[in-house]
Scaffold this motif. Structure first.
Motif, PDB file in Angstrom:
ATOM      1  N   ALA A  60       3.496  -6.839  38.324  1.00  0.00           N
ATOM      2  CA  ALA A  60       3.104  -5.605  37.867  1.00  0.00           C
ATOM      3  C   ALA A  60       3.908  -4.675  38.941  1.00  0.00           C
ATOM      4  O   ALA A  60       4.396  -3.499  38.461  1.00  0.00           O
ATOM      5  N   LEU A  61       3.881  -5.163  40.233  1.00  0.00           N
ATOM      6  CA  LEU A  61       5.024  -4.302  41.228  1.00  0.00           C
ATOM      7  C   LEU A  61       6.426  -3.945  40.668  1.00  0.00           C
ATOM      8  O   LEU A  61       6.786  -2.639  40.684  1.00  0.00           O
ATOM      9  N   LEU A  68       7.437  -4.441  37.416  1.00  0.00           N
ATOM     10  CA  LEU A  68       7.263  -3.505  36.114  1.00  0.00           C
ATOM     11  C   LEU A  68       6.957  -2.167  36.083  1.00  0.00           C
ATOM     12  O   LEU A  68       7.407  -1.195  35.397  1.00  0.00           O
ATOM     13  N   THR A  69       6.097  -1.860  37.132  1.00  0.00           N
ATOM     14  CA  THR A  69       6.006  -0.341  37.493  1.00  0.00           C
ATOM     15  C   THR A  69       7.125   0.055  38.506  1.00  0.00           C
ATOM     16  O   THR A  69       6.908   1.459  38.799  1.00  0.00           O
ATOM     17  N   THR A  70       7.904  -0.670  38.897  1.00  0.00           N
ATOM     18  CA  THR A  70       9.187  -0.186  39.710  1.00  0.00           C
ATOM     19  C   THR A  70       8.632   0.420  40.947  1.00  0.00           C
ATOM     20  O   THR A  70       9.425   1.080  41.822  1.00  0.00           O
ATOM     21  N   LEU A  71       7.366   0.210  41.508  1.00  0.00           N
ATOM     22  CA  LEU A  71       6.866   0.287  42.891  1.00  0.00           C
ATOM     23  C   LEU A  71       7.758  -0.350  43.761  1.00  0.00           C
ATOM     24  O   LEU A  71       8.109  -0.011  44.919  1.00  0.00           O
TER      25      LEU A  71
END
Length: 78
Positions: free
Chosen positions: A27-28, A30-33
């Protein structure tokens, strides 16, 4: 050397942690955080967020890829 008994509670807990780690890392990324590659760290974020938990899953459940492929093949037949 005597074979040690498997502690199923500990095994399940480690498996859950590895799955949570993999899901959170995915998730991190994919969200580019957290970028997959940085100038300072190189590919280290990708390694620690995806490759390391995937390796832990393969160590804990070596038959998991075979089970997933079997399920995928059963779905294709229907």
């Amino acid at each position: 050397m005597r074979p040690t008994a498997i502690d199923h509670h500990r095994h399940d807990r480690l498996l859950g942690i590895a799955l949570l780690w993999l899901a959170a890392g995915g998730a991190l990324l994919l969200t580019t955080l957290v970028p997959a590659h940085t100038a300072l760290l190189g590919w280290a974020p990708l390694l620690w967020l995806l490759v390391a938990p995937a390796a832990l899953l393969l160590i804990l459940e070596p038959g998991l890829p075979r089970q997933l492929l079997a399920r995928k093949q059963v779905r294709r037949r229907h």
